[in-house]
Design a protein around this motif. Sequence first.
Motif, short mmCIF file in Angstrom:
data_model
loop_
_atom_site.label_atom_id
_atom_site.label_comp_id
_atom_site.label_asym_id
_atom_site.label_seq_id
_atom_site.Cartn_x
_atom_site.Cartn_y
_atom_site.Cartn_z
N LYS A 64 0.85 -1.20 0.00
CA LYS A 64 0.00 0.00 0.00
C LYS A 64 0.89 1.26 0.00
O LYS A 64 0.69 2.18 -0.81
N ALA A 65 1.88 1.24 0.89
CA ALA A 65 2.76 2.41 0.99
C ALA A 65 3.57 2.60 -0.30
O ALA A 65 3.75 3.72 -0.79
N VAL A 66 4.02 1.50 -0.88
CA VAL A 66 4.80 1.58 -2.13
C VAL A 66 3.92 2.15 -3.24
O VAL A 66 4.32 3.06 -3.99
N ASN A 67 2.68 1.66 -3.34
CA ASN A 67 1.78 2.16 -4.39
C ASN A 67 1.53 3.66 -4.23
O ASN A 67 1.48 4.40 -5.22
N GLU A 68 1.38 4.09 -2.97
CA GLU A 68 1.14 5.53 -2.75
C GLU A 68 2.31 6.37 -3.24
O GLU A 68 2.14 7.44 -3.81
N ILE A 69 3.52 5.85 -3.02
CA ILE A 69 4.71 6.60 -3.49
C ILE A 69 4.70 6.67 -5.02
O ILE A 69 4.97 7.73 -5.60
N GLU A 73 4.75 10.18 -6.90
CA GLU A 73 6.01 10.60 -7.52
C GLU A 73 6.09 10.34 -9.02
O GLU A 73 6.94 10.88 -9.71
N LYS A 74 5.23 9.46 -9.51
CA LYS A 74 5.20 9.13 -10.95
C LYS A 74 6.61 8.86 -11.52
O LYS A 74 7.09 9.59 -12.41
N PRO A 75 7.28 7.82 -11.01
CA PRO A 75 8.66 7.57 -11.46
C PRO A 75 8.74 7.09 -12.91
O PRO A 75 7.80 6.47 -13.42
N ASP A 76 9.89 7.38 -13.53
CA ASP A 76 10.17 6.85 -14.88
C ASP A 76 10.97 5.56 -14.79
O ASP A 76 11.01 4.78 -15.75
N MET A 109 8.04 -4.65 -8.40
CA MET A 109 7.73 -4.89 -9.83
C MET A 109 6.22 -4.80 -10.09
O MET A 109 5.81 -4.34 -11.17
N ASP A 110 5.41 -5.23 -9.12
CA ASP A 110 3.96 -5.09 -9.30
C ASP A 110 3.58 -3.61 -9.45
O ASP A 110 2.73 -3.25 -10.27
N ALA A 111 4.23 -2.77 -8.64
CA ALA A 111 3.95 -1.33 -8.74
C ALA A 111 4.39 -0.81 -10.11
O ALA A 111 3.69 0.00 -10.73
N CYS A 112 5.52 -1.30 -10.60
CA CYS A 112 5.98 -0.87 -11.94
C CYS A 112 4.95 -1.27 -13.00
O CYS A 112 4.68 -0.50 -13.94
N ARG A 113 4.37 -2.43 -12.85
CA ARG A 113 3.35 -2.87 -13.83
C ARG A 113 2.10 -2.00 -13.71
O ARG A 113 1.56 -1.53 -14.71
N LYS A 114 1.67 -1.80 -12.47
CA LYS A 114 0.40 -1.09 -12.22
C LYS A 114 0.43 0.36 -12.71
O LYS A 114 -0.57 0.87 -13.18
#
Length: 339
Positions: A64-69, A73-76, A109-114
């Motif tokens: 949850k915390a990782v997804n919020e970041i 921040e919308k990382p590339d 990696m899940d966050a990168c996909r999402k």
Amino acid sequence: MTMIVTGGAGFIGSNFVYYMLDRYPDDKIICVDCLTYAGNLSTLKKALKNPNFKFYKTDICDRKAVNEIFEKEKPDAVVNFAAESHVDRSIENPEIFLKTNILGTQVMMDACRKYGNIRYHQVSTDEVYGDLPLDRPDLFFTEETPIHTSSPYSSSKAGADLLVLAYHRTYGLPVTISRCSNNYGPYHFPEKLIPLMIANALVDKPLPVYGKGENVRDWLYVEDHCKAIDLIVRKGRIGEVYNVGGHNELANIDIVKLICKELDKPESLITYVADRKGHDMRYAIDPSKIHNELGWLPETKFQDGIKKTIQWYLDNKEWWQEIINGEYQNYYAKMYGQR
Ligand code: NAD
Ligand code: DAU
């Protein structure tokens, strides 16, 4: 570019943060680190003053915390350094290694996909290849060497590597992996060979060498590793593994003797202690692929790098003394007390 750097309060991650802030003054670096015993916010003191740097005290396993970041921040790109990294600790307590090193990798990696198939780089290790015999100096680890791990640590890193490659093949996530040899340099936590020997030698404490001290490691100055990762993230081929190392093999005992010499301490401080369980004999990287494809070559020679490193520990006593005066004492008594 906005880049998430996990584990940026640790040894290599913090060196990478400083390298990137210096090299790309217009890029944003977002550090995600939960500050385990190995993470140290004081290491990032200078970075915290830079408006292009932001720190989140967050566990990479906390989805949850990782997804919020990611949303904020919308990382590339993401570079994942966060890990439990010490082989001896993994022998005592493997569980946290599996959790952070494998499940944490999955969450990132899940966050990168999402959030839009974001570029992902996994910082791995040469230890996934197991070890090489001392009597075959002609053998080196290439990217084709089979995975053949020895410790819970290296097994957890290998598990993560396989998952990273699976996310590429199954979901098309744009990934790369680097597998580097032993690093040394500033901000190296004093549980590892080189900083431990420097810290002990400076106060005339015994220098605990495992077994006969003949195990060989392939040492690379940390900044050369940072440069390799930067190159791979920008120019590496997606889905590929790159070995990183500088053909700089040294037996442990020779490193310890060199540290004694540089600090003008007697070799009589050297104490041979019980060997590490499952101790890997020799690591040696063949860096041809990263050299031929990306033009990477190490720039710091060991004789210069080790002098710079020793000088850094002399100039930054506060940094490591604060560490060894805390919980580290219990760790040291447990690991070395009866050895
Ligand atoms: P380190 O132990 O010094 O630092 C690890 C950092 O990760 C710390 O800041 C810690 O707080 C953070 N961390 C740990 N668990 C976390 C979690 N669950 N969530 C968020 N942050 C967490 O490690 P290092 O030596 O800098 O190694 C960094 C990476 O490089 C690791 O992945 C390691 O496997 C790899 N590596 C290290 C070497 C080496 O010689 N040190 C060589 C090759 C590869
Ligand atoms: O090869 C890359 C790996 O290098 C990284 O993946 C790991 O995260 C990193 O910790 C390092 O692993 P090693 O086990 O090689 O590093 P360490 O500094 O723990 O030990 C180096 C060698 O020195 C090893 O042969 C064990 C020996 N040693 C270590 C310590 C701490 C001693 O003889 N005495 C010691 O007190």
